[in-house]
Design an enzyme around this catalytic site. Structure first.
Site, PDB file in Angstrom:
ATOM      1  N   PRO A  56      -1.045   7.910   2.312  1.00  0.00           N
ATOM      2  CG  PRO A  56       0.835   7.395   0.989  1.00  0.00           C
ATOM      3  CD  PRO A  56       0.169   7.052   2.299  1.00  0.00           C
ATOM      4  CG  HIS A  61      -0.873  -0.086  -2.867  1.00  0.00           C
ATOM      5  ND1 HIS A  61       0.280   0.655  -2.956  1.00  0.00           N
ATOM      6  CD2 HIS A  61      -1.844   0.699  -3.402  1.00  0.00           C
ATOM      7  CE1 HIS A  61       0.026   1.810  -3.532  1.00  0.00           C
ATOM      8  NE2 HIS A  61      -1.258   1.865  -3.808  1.00  0.00           N
TER       9      HIS A  61
END
Length: 365
Positions: free
Chosen positions: A88, A261
């Site tokens: 995402p 991340h």
């Protein structure tokens, strides 16, 4: 807002993932290139995510007689042609005007699904309409007010999503020095798809919603209580320790996403492929295990599955694809991954991606 070039024509056949990366970067302004490739701090974790894969060696078995291996699997009831989902990544309109709409359509054409961003160019409803099978999971940030969180969850439910991904490692943005050097400010248009300025929640409130400074920090108990009211399974993203994996599963998660991340949050942590094995051992039999961060090749996917992942997420690869050639570029990324995965499986002597285990790889000393 977008690239300085329009990317390559859709009919251009990009022959390798490296060629797609170079073509994608060529199409972007320098500042956007640094935004896409950069990490936090000294970018040690960005480099470590890649270098760790180089320390894993394959252990092939010859004379296996397996010329046509299967690359298919499933995750939480969603079929995947290869054990890959798209991540995402937000601000997707910087890389192509169609952003995650192009990604979702490519996913659906190819036969995988993706996770759509909460802070992206298009709304959850727009992405579900564009490609319901290609945009199967919706991202949320567990912070801000309960009312806004519940509203976003309900929107995902109403739009027909199959599951949720809770990004847990962003209580504040990472220390990204390229932002400071470039005096970079994210264009509101590439993060406001779910919270347009004319909505009940205005833009400033929408961005503040992703910043918990004015709200109490959330806990596992609070997250568990809120999500118990909804039918969708959820994955906890940002897990780097076995202890946090167990805590997530105890809170009701259907699985965990091992992620740092992409090196964009806390610099100096372990690579995700290094963190994978102990997490897989702790979570085995209790939920799905997905690896994020550092995947650049089909061989990386095979290594991750051999070390315990059910699937992986790709973010930068997908962004390079749409920057290079829109939906077709994103599709070519997936096809090249599939072909390399299949080749590696044949050479390993494994007939099915789900047959991979720890005996397929070894770490260098």
């Amino acid at each position: 807002m977008t690239s300085s070039h329009e990317g390559l024509a859709p009919q251009v056949r990009l022959r390798t993932l490296g060629e797609i990366e170079r073509a994608g970067l060529w199409s972007l302004d320098r500042v956007i290139t640094e935004y896409l490739q950069g990490g936090s701090g000294s970018e040690l974790t960005v480099r470590r995510n890649r270098s760790a894969f180089d320390r894993i060696r394959f252990v092939p078995r010859v004379m296996s007689g397996l010329p046509h291996p299967s690359t298919a699997t499933s995750l939480l009831g969603v079929d995947l042609r290869i054990p890959v989902m798209t991540a995402p990544f937000g601000s997707d309109g910087y890389f192509h005007p169609e952003g995650h709409r192009a990604v979702a359509r490519a996913n659906e054409r190819f036969g995988i699904c993706g996770v759509v961003p909460e802070a992206g160019t298009f709304s959850a409803e727009q992405l579900a309409t564009a490609a319901p099978k290609g945009a199967a999971f919706g991202q949320l940030h567990p912070m801000g007010t309960e009312a806004n969180f519940r509203s976003m969850v309900q929107r995902y439910v109403d739009a027909g999503y199959r599951g949720l991904v809770l990004t847990l490692d962003c209580p504040t943005p990472g220390w990204r020095e390229h932002f400071l050097l470039n005096e970079f400010r994210v264009d509101k248009r590439v993060v406001s798809g779910n919270y347009p300025p004319d909505a009940e929640i205005d833009m400033e409130q929408a961005l503040a919603r992703l910043n918990p400074a004015t709200q109490p920090a959330w806990t596992w108990d609070k997250l568990s209580e809120l999500l118990a009211d909804y039918p969708l399974p959820w994955l906890a993203k940002g897990i780097l320790t076995a202890e946090d994996a167990v805590a997530a599963l105890d809170a009701g998660a259907a699985g965990v996403i091992v992620s740092n991340h992409g090196g964009r949050q806390l610099d100096g942590v372990r690579s995700t492929i290094e963190a994978l094995e102990p997490i897989a051992a702790a979570a085995r039999g209790r939920g799905a295990i997905v690896l994020d961060s550092g995947i650049r090749r089909g061989s990386d996917v095979v290594k991750a599955v051999a070390l315990g992942a059910d699937a992986v997420l790709i973010g930068r690869l997908s962004a390079y694809g749409i920057a290079a050639a829109g939906e077709d570029g994103a599709y070519q990324v997936l096809e090249l991954l599939r072909r390399e995965i299949e080749t590696v499986l044949i050479l390993l002597g494994r007939g099915d991606i789900t047959d991979l285990d720890r005996s397929s790889v070894e770490w260098e000393s």
